[in-house]
Design a protein around this motif. Sequence first.
Motif, short mmCIF file in Angstrom:
data_model
loop_
_atom_site.label_atom_id
_atom_site.label_comp_id
_atom_site.label_asym_id
_atom_site.label_seq_id
_atom_site.Cartn_x
_atom_site.Cartn_y
_atom_site.Cartn_z
N PRO A 2 0.82 -1.21 0.00
CA PRO A 2 0.00 0.00 0.00
C PRO A 2 0.85 1.27 0.00
CG PRO A 2 -0.20 -1.21 2.09
CD PRO A 2 0.71 -2.00 1.21
N GLU A 3 0.43 2.21 -0.84
CA GLU A 3 1.16 3.47 -0.96
C GLU A 3 0.22 4.64 -0.72
OE1 GLU A 3 2.65 3.18 -4.95
OE2 GLU A 3 4.59 2.45 -4.25
N VAL A 4 0.79 5.78 -0.33
CA VAL A 4 0.02 7.00 -0.14
C VAL A 4 0.77 8.16 -0.78
CG1 VAL A 4 -1.09 6.27 2.02
CG2 VAL A 4 1.09 7.45 2.12
N ARG A 5 0.00 9.19 -1.17
CA ARG A 5 0.62 10.43 -1.63
C ARG A 5 0.84 11.26 -0.38
NH1 ARG A 5 0.97 12.85 -6.43
NH2 ARG A 5 -0.51 11.41 -7.35
N ILE A 16 4.77 9.94 -3.78
CA ILE A 16 4.08 8.69 -3.43
C ILE A 16 5.08 7.80 -2.72
CG2 ILE A 16 2.93 6.65 -4.36
CD1 ILE A 16 1.92 8.41 -6.65
N GLU A 35 -4.77 11.18 7.36
CA GLU A 35 -5.32 10.93 6.03
C GLU A 35 -6.32 12.04 5.71
OE1 GLU A 35 -6.80 6.92 3.79
OE2 GLU A 35 -7.69 7.34 5.74
N PRO A 38 -9.19 10.20 1.73
CA PRO A 38 -9.15 8.73 1.63
C PRO A 38 -9.69 8.19 0.31
CG PRO A 38 -10.89 9.42 3.13
CD PRO A 38 -10.13 10.66 2.75
N GLN A 39 -10.56 8.96 -0.38
CA GLN A 39 -11.16 8.46 -1.62
C GLN A 39 -10.24 8.60 -2.82
OE1 GLN A 39 -12.13 11.10 0.06
NE2 GLN A 39 -12.05 12.84 -1.32
N ALA A 40 -9.15 9.36 -2.69
CA ALA A 40 -8.24 9.56 -3.82
C ALA A 40 -7.43 8.28 -4.07
CB ALA A 40 -7.29 10.72 -3.53
N ARG A 41 -6.91 8.13 -5.26
CA ARG A 41 -6.06 6.99 -5.61
C ARG A 41 -4.70 7.48 -6.01
NH1 ARG A 41 -7.93 4.14 -2.72
NH2 ARG A 41 -9.97 3.21 -2.94
N PRO A 42 -3.65 7.24 -5.28
CA PRO A 42 -3.60 6.66 -3.93
C PRO A 42 -4.10 7.68 -2.90
CG PRO A 42 -1.41 7.36 -4.58
CD PRO A 42 -2.31 7.59 -5.77
N PRO A 43 -4.48 7.22 -1.69
CA PRO A 43 -4.98 8.13 -0.65
C PRO A 43 -3.94 9.21 -0.31
CG PRO A 43 -5.32 5.85 0.00
CD PRO A 43 -4.48 5.83 -1.23
#
Length: 171
Positions: A2-5, A16, A35, A38-43
């Motif tokens: 799992p990754e996040v911005r 990212i 966070e 949360p709905q963005a890709r990636p969160p």
Amino acid sequence: MPEVRLVGPAGEQVGIVRIEDALRLAQENDLDLVEVAPQARPPVCKLMDFGKYKYESAQKARESRRNQQLTVIKEQKLRPKIDQHDYETKKGHVSRFLAAGNKVKVTIMFRGREQSRPELGFRLLQKLADDVTELGFVESSPKQDGRNMIMVLAPHKNVKPKAKAETAPEA
């Protein structure tokens, strides 16, 4: 994996990254990983001091509540066949309410055969609106509502409401 911005504490884009790396960065800087989208890709996550953020948002909310003012609607009731002196008294009440910064709901009550002559009430409301035009304006024009005719007057925006201490005569 799992990754996040990640967004830095000053609002700069870090990029990212893996969640583990983001948590490690937050611990190194003694900040929280929050966070924000949360709905963005990636969160999207942001490094911030969450306690400080909550405190500042509570302060802003308190300040905005302090600047709000409560609108009070006072009511003045009249009859179509009102004597001149009684009219002057009621007009004085309406003027006092408007000077205090309150809205005024003026109601004319019709009884019996008076209901067949609504123009009398309309003329009376127009006269009252003209008499207090320097203190307020007609917010809602006269409307017939069953046995009553109702008009709402509001104070002008640029007029500051007088405090009760200022209006009371000094002894």
